[in-house]
Design a protein around this motif. Structure first.
Motif, PDB file in Angstrom:
ATOM      1  N   MET A 120       0.828  -1.199   0.000  1.00 36.42           N
ATOM      2  CA  MET A 120       0.000   0.000   0.000  1.00 36.42           C
ATOM      3  C   MET A 120       0.868   1.256   0.000  1.00 36.42           C
ATOM      4  N   ALA A 121       1.916   1.258   0.801  1.00 34.29           N
ATOM      5  CA  ALA A 121       2.812   2.413   0.861  1.00 34.29           C
ATOM      6  C   ALA A 121       3.496   2.638  -0.486  1.00 34.29           C
ATOM      7  N   ARG A 122       3.933   1.567  -1.107  1.00 34.09           N
ATOM      8  CA  ARG A 122       4.624   1.683  -2.397  1.00 34.09           C
ATOM      9  C   ARG A 122       3.677   2.181  -3.486  1.00 34.09           C
ATOM     10  N   LEU A 123       2.450   1.668  -3.473  1.00 35.90           N
ATOM     11  CA  LEU A 123       1.472   2.091  -4.472  1.00 35.90           C
ATOM     12  C   LEU A 123       1.110   3.564  -4.291  1.00 35.90           C
ATOM     13  N   ARG A 124       0.926   3.975  -3.050  1.00 33.49           N
ATOM     14  CA  ARG A 124       0.591   5.388  -2.793  1.00 33.49           C
ATOM     15  C   ARG A 124       1.735   6.289  -3.224  1.00 33.49           C
ATOM     16  N   HIS A 125       2.948   5.910  -2.906  1.00 28.96           N
ATOM     17  CA  HIS A 125       4.112   6.707  -3.283  1.00 28.96           C
ATOM     18  C   HIS A 125       4.243   6.789  -4.801  1.00 28.96           C
ATOM     19  N   GLY A 126       3.840   5.720  -5.489  1.00 29.08           N
ATOM     20  CA  GLY A 126       3.978   5.656  -6.936  1.00 29.08           C
ATOM     21  C   GLY A 126       2.774   6.138  -7.713  1.00 29.08           C
ATOM     22  N   ASN A 127       1.842   6.812  -7.016  1.00 25.60           N
ATOM     23  CA  ASN A 127       0.660   7.416  -7.661  1.00 25.60           C
ATOM     24  C   ASN A 127      -0.279   6.393  -8.301  1.00 25.60           C
ATOM     25  N   PHE A 128      -0.338   5.201  -7.708  1.00 27.90           N
ATOM     26  CA  PHE A 128      -1.338   4.231  -8.169  1.00 27.90           C
ATOM     27  C   PHE A 128      -2.722   4.690  -7.715  1.00 27.90           C
ATOM     28  N   LEU A 129      -3.724   4.342  -8.502  1.00 27.02           N
ATOM     29  CA  LEU A 129      -5.085   4.776  -8.222  1.00 27.02           C
ATOM     30  C   LEU A 129      -6.000   3.646  -7.779  1.00 27.02           C
ATOM     31  N   LEU A 130      -5.558   2.409  -7.937  1.00 25.56           N
ATOM     32  CA  LEU A 130      -6.474   1.294  -7.683  1.00 25.56           C
ATOM     33  C   LEU A 130      -5.702   0.091  -7.166  1.00 25.56           C
ATOM     34  N   LEU A 131      -6.193  -0.488  -6.058  1.00 24.35           N
ATOM     35  CA  LEU A 131      -5.676  -1.748  -5.525  1.00 24.35           C
ATOM     36  C   LEU A 131      -6.847  -2.724  -5.449  1.00 24.35           C
ATOM     37  N   ASP A 132      -6.890  -3.631  -6.396  1.00 20.03           N
ATOM     38  CA  ASP A 132      -7.996  -4.572  -6.538  1.00 20.03           C
ATOM     39  C   ASP A 132      -7.757  -5.814  -5.686  1.00 20.03           C
ATOM     40  N   ALA A 133      -8.721  -6.151  -4.856  1.00 18.80           N
ATOM     41  CA  ALA A 133      -8.643  -7.362  -4.049  1.00 18.80           C
ATOM     42  C   ALA A 133      -9.601  -8.439  -4.563  1.00 18.80           C
ATOM     43  N   GLN A 134     -10.354  -8.118  -5.607  1.00 21.74           N
ATOM     44  CA  GLN A 134     -11.301  -9.035  -6.247  1.00 21.74           C
ATOM     45  C   GLN A 134     -12.500  -9.327  -5.350  1.00 21.74           C
ATOM     46  N   PHE A 135     -12.276 -10.113  -4.286  1.00 23.22           N
ATOM     47  CA  PHE A 135     -13.344 -10.454  -3.343  1.00 23.22           C
ATOM     48  C   PHE A 135     -12.934 -10.024  -1.934  1.00 23.22           C
ATOM     49  N   THR A 136     -13.922  -9.696  -1.127  1.00 24.81           N
ATOM     50  CA  THR A 136     -13.608  -9.358   0.254  1.00 24.81           C
ATOM     51  C   THR A 136     -13.545 -10.622   1.107  1.00 24.81           C
ATOM     52  N   ASN A 137     -12.843 -10.536   2.221  1.00 25.75           N
ATOM     53  CA  ASN A 137     -12.807 -11.626   3.200  1.00 25.75           C
ATOM     54  C   ASN A 137     -12.500 -11.033   4.570  1.00 25.75           C
ATOM     55  N   ASP A 138     -12.572 -11.867   5.595  1.00 24.98           N
ATOM     56  CA  ASP A 138     -12.376 -11.378   6.960  1.00 24.98           C
ATOM     57  C   ASP A 138     -10.982 -10.778   7.137  1.00 24.98           C
ATOM     58  N   HIS A 139     -10.002 -11.358   6.466  1.00 24.90           N
ATOM     59  CA  HIS A 139      -8.620 -10.898   6.589  1.00 24.90           C
ATOM     60  C   HIS A 139      -8.476  -9.457   6.102  1.00 24.90           C
ATOM     61  N   LEU A 140      -9.237  -9.104   5.060  1.00 24.32           N
ATOM     62  CA  LEU A 140      -9.102  -7.781   4.445  1.00 24.32           C
ATOM     63  C   LEU A 140     -10.016  -6.730   5.059  1.00 24.32           C
ATOM     64  N   GLN A 141     -11.005  -7.164   5.839  1.00 17.62           N
ATOM     65  CA  GLN A 141     -11.951  -6.211   6.417  1.00 17.62           C
ATOM     66  C   GLN A 141     -11.249  -5.145   7.243  1.00 17.62           C
ATOM     67  N   GLN A 142     -10.192  -5.534   7.947  1.00 15.40           N
ATOM     68  CA  GLN A 142      -9.498  -4.593   8.830  1.00 15.40           C
ATOM     69  C   GLN A 142      -8.788  -3.483   8.049  1.00 15.40           C
ATOM     70  N   PHE A 143      -8.629  -3.667   6.728  1.00 19.23           N
ATOM     71  CA  PHE A 143      -7.957  -2.661   5.910  1.00 19.23           C
ATOM     72  C   PHE A 143      -8.951  -1.733   5.211  1.00 19.23           C
ATOM     73  N   GLY A 144     -10.203  -1.792   5.615  1.00 19.98           N
ATOM     74  CA  GLY A 144     -11.197  -0.911   5.031  1.00 19.98           C
ATOM     75  C   GLY A 144     -11.624  -1.301   3.636  1.00 19.98           C
ATOM     76  N   VAL A 145     -11.492  -2.596   3.300  1.00 15.56           N
ATOM     77  CA  VAL A 145     -11.860  -3.062   1.961  1.00 15.56           C
ATOM     78  C   VAL A 145     -13.289  -2.621   1.640  1.00 15.56           C
ATOM     79  N   THR A 146     -13.494  -2.138   0.424  1.00 14.08           N
ATOM     80  CA  THR A 146     -14.766  -1.557   0.012  1.00 14.08           C
ATOM     81  C   THR A 146     -15.265  -2.250  -1.249  1.00 14.08           C
ATOM     82  N   GLU A 147     -16.524  -2.676  -1.235  1.00 10.64           N
ATOM     83  CA  GLU A 147     -17.114  -3.282  -2.419  1.00 10.64           C
ATOM     84  C   GLU A 147     -17.836  -2.226  -3.246  1.00 10.64           C
ATOM     85  N   ILE A 148     -17.603  -2.261  -4.552  1.00  6.70           N
ATOM     86  CA  ILE A 148     -18.296  -1.364  -5.470  1.00  6.70           C
ATOM     87  C   ILE A 148     -18.888  -2.196  -6.601  1.00  6.70           C
TER      88      ILE A 148
END
Length: 226
Positions: A157-185
């Protein structure tokens, strides 16, 4: 003798650019299927999505302590093999032989990348995914010690933010990712965000050590949380 793939690496890149991603039904499956779900899970790396980026405070402290060494693209094959291996958390995976070979080929072509987490020279965690312009598609992660995969994700996440990335796709949500604020659209919003990312330039800054990126990122996050 040349490698033989059920699909070409170029086909996989094209699929990602259209919003699709490949998976096998199981580790032993002979087929690869492409998915385009109605809902897509994204991990915020800034505050422009959902409730914004979120990293638990305990994990932030752990990352700052730097208990492990974190690298980029130092052993992609070992990371994907570890992600494909059965574990206590999963008895099977969607990474079959062809998926493995395709992503190793994508890595050699400069599209697939890995984050490795090391302890005393041993690989204890990591993740891998595909980068296209300013979009990163996270594929799988593994952990052999406490917090290892989570630390890998924070460094990504730090590397992507520093490199001006706009999207980090996780495909599906799960309990492990919930703590990172994963958002479904929904699919249409995802396509819009993907189009924007593919029209922008992202830079993984290969020559910059992860340790030099993650602390400023957490400092920036702390200011926003105050």
């Amino acid at each position: 003798m040349s490698d033989h793939y059920i699909y070409s690496p170029e086909t996989i890149v094209k699929a990602y650019s259209l919003g699709l991603f490949p998976m096998a039904d199981s580790h032993d499956s002979l087929d690869i299927k492409f998915y385009d779900p109605d809902r897509r899970a994204l991990i915020p790396i800034d505050h422009s999505l959902g409730r914004g980026v979120h990293i638990p405070r305990r994990l932030q402290r752990r990352v700052r302590q730097a208990p492990y060494e974190v690298t980029l693209d130092q052993d992609f094959t070992a990371v994907i093999d570890a992600c494909a291996a059965p574990s206590e958390q999963r008895t099977d995976t969607w990474i079959n032989k062809d998926i493995r070979q395709l992503y190793i080929a994508l890595h050699k072509m400069g599209f697939a990348h890995s984050i490795e987490v090391w302890s005393d020279g041993a690989l204890i965690g990591g993740l891998y995914g595909v980068a296209l312009r300013a979009a990163f598609f996270g594929e799988s992660m593994f952990s052999r010690k406490s917090d290892a995969s989570k630390i890998a994700l924070v460094h990504l996440m730090a590397r992507l933010r520093h490199g001006n990335f706009l999207l980090l796709d996780a495909q599906f949500t799960n309990d492990h990712l919930q703590q990172f604020g994963v958002t479904e659209i929904d699919r249409s919003e995802f396509q819009g965000r993907l189009d924007e990312a593919l029209a922008s330039d992202g830079d993984l800054h290969f020559d910059t050590p992860s340790a030099a990126l993650v602390t400023p990122y957490l400092d920036q996050l702390a200011k926003h949380q105050v």
